[in-house]
Design an enzyme around this catalytic site. Sequence first.
Site, PDB file in Angstrom:
ATOM      1  CE  LYS A 108      83.684   8.509  52.482  1.00 38.70           C
ATOM      2  NZ  LYS A 108      83.757   7.772  53.733  1.00 38.70           N
TER       3      LYS A 108
HETATM    4  O1  S5P Z   1      80.081   5.710  49.401  1.00 40.51           O
HETATM    5  C1  S5P Z   1      80.493   5.358  50.494  1.00 40.51           C
HETATM    6  C2  S5P Z   1      81.848   5.425  50.837  1.00 40.51           C
HETATM    7  C3  S5P Z   1      82.253   4.954  52.063  1.00 40.51           C
HETATM    8  S1  S5P Z   1      83.954   4.847  52.351  1.00 40.51           S
HETATM    9  N1  S5P Z   1      79.622   4.835  51.402  1.00 40.51           N
HETATM   10  C4  S5P Z   1      80.024   4.401  52.641  1.00 40.51           C
HETATM   11  O2  S5P Z   1      79.175   3.915  53.398  1.00 40.51           O
HETATM   12  N2  S5P Z   1      81.354   4.493  52.999  1.00 40.51           N
HETATM   13  C5  S5P Z   1      81.815   4.097  54.360  1.00 40.51           C
HETATM   14  O3  S5P Z   1      81.605   2.689  54.518  1.00 40.51           O
HETATM   15  C6  S5P Z   1      81.075   4.783  55.510  1.00 40.51           C
HETATM   16  O4  S5P Z   1      81.749   5.959  55.911  1.00 40.51           O
HETATM   17  C7  S5P Z   1      81.077   3.718  56.600  1.00 40.51           C
HETATM   18  O5  S5P Z   1      82.250   3.804  57.370  1.00 40.51           O
HETATM   19  C8  S5P Z   1      81.094   2.403  55.826  1.00 40.51           C
HETATM   20  C9  S5P Z   1      79.752   1.722  55.674  1.00 40.51           C
HETATM   21  O6  S5P Z   1      79.237   1.371  56.920  1.00 40.51           O
HETATM   22  P1  S5P Z   1      77.912   0.489  57.084  1.00 40.51           P
HETATM   23  O7  S5P Z   1      77.714   0.451  58.576  1.00 40.51           O
HETATM   24  O8  S5P Z   1      76.784   1.183  56.376  1.00 40.51           O
HETATM   25  O9  S5P Z   1      78.228  -0.868  56.510  1.00 40.51           O
END
Ligand code: S5P
Length: 253
Positions: free
Chosen positions: A89
Amino acid sequence: MQFSERASFCKNFLAKQLLTLMDEKKTNLAFSVDVTNCQSLLELADLIGPEICVLKTHIDILNDFTIDFTKKLVHLAKKHHFLIFEDRKFADIGNTVKQQYQGGMYRIADWADIVNAHSISGPGVIEALMYPGLTKQRGLLMLAEMSSKNNLTDAIYAQKTLEMAEQFPEFVIGFISQRKLSNNPNWIYFSPGIQLDPGKDELGQQYVTPHTAITHHQTDIIIVGRGILQADDPLAEAKKYREAGWKAYLSTN
Ligand code: S5P
């Protein structure tokens, strides 16, 4: 339109490679391997690798990072045919971002097929990443929308991010977004905030199901982290997400 058909619309080599890989491997699952030590990350990449098209890392949360680790990760990516996406990011001025991409201790440009950037600082961020990135056949995702509650990426922000990306189709491969943003088939949409049971976490993350993301919001790739990581059997759970994601994709084609 099927992934393989869309590949011919892409000006970026890696985008074509990704769409072709997804079609051949029959998976639109990206695994967000958010763990804090290298050995766990490599073991999970080896275990889940056969199920995914993309492995997403946060290299700066590893507490025992070495450059040697990135060589092992690249080896696993070749072994299991997935691409590596470093979720860095980038969000600074071009001159800073260029150094963050190529240098420092992580040397991200040397091993990450895909990186992402916020559009907040303007197109200079894309130009800064593009010159080193294209020489290594890399691709960039722009963050057009976020999954977290009360974030600032409204419809105007997303539209302006799309317009910025449209100036660099040879390097930008698509978006991190919650929905499809354009009818141009060259863009690939990656959606985080995915779990089989919709809901939220205690820090603002919001989840929709693979079905909702792909059939209703028309995105392409589901990014799943804790949905797989926190399961008793991560491999079995990854297979469930893979099946749900692919079934939803087939239902739209
Ligand atoms: O808007 C976003 C963008 C990203 S890249 N929301 C997110 O959650 N992410 C990333 O996706 C976040 O940094 C994490 O690594 C992943 C989601 O993880 P989870 O454990 O909630 O599925």
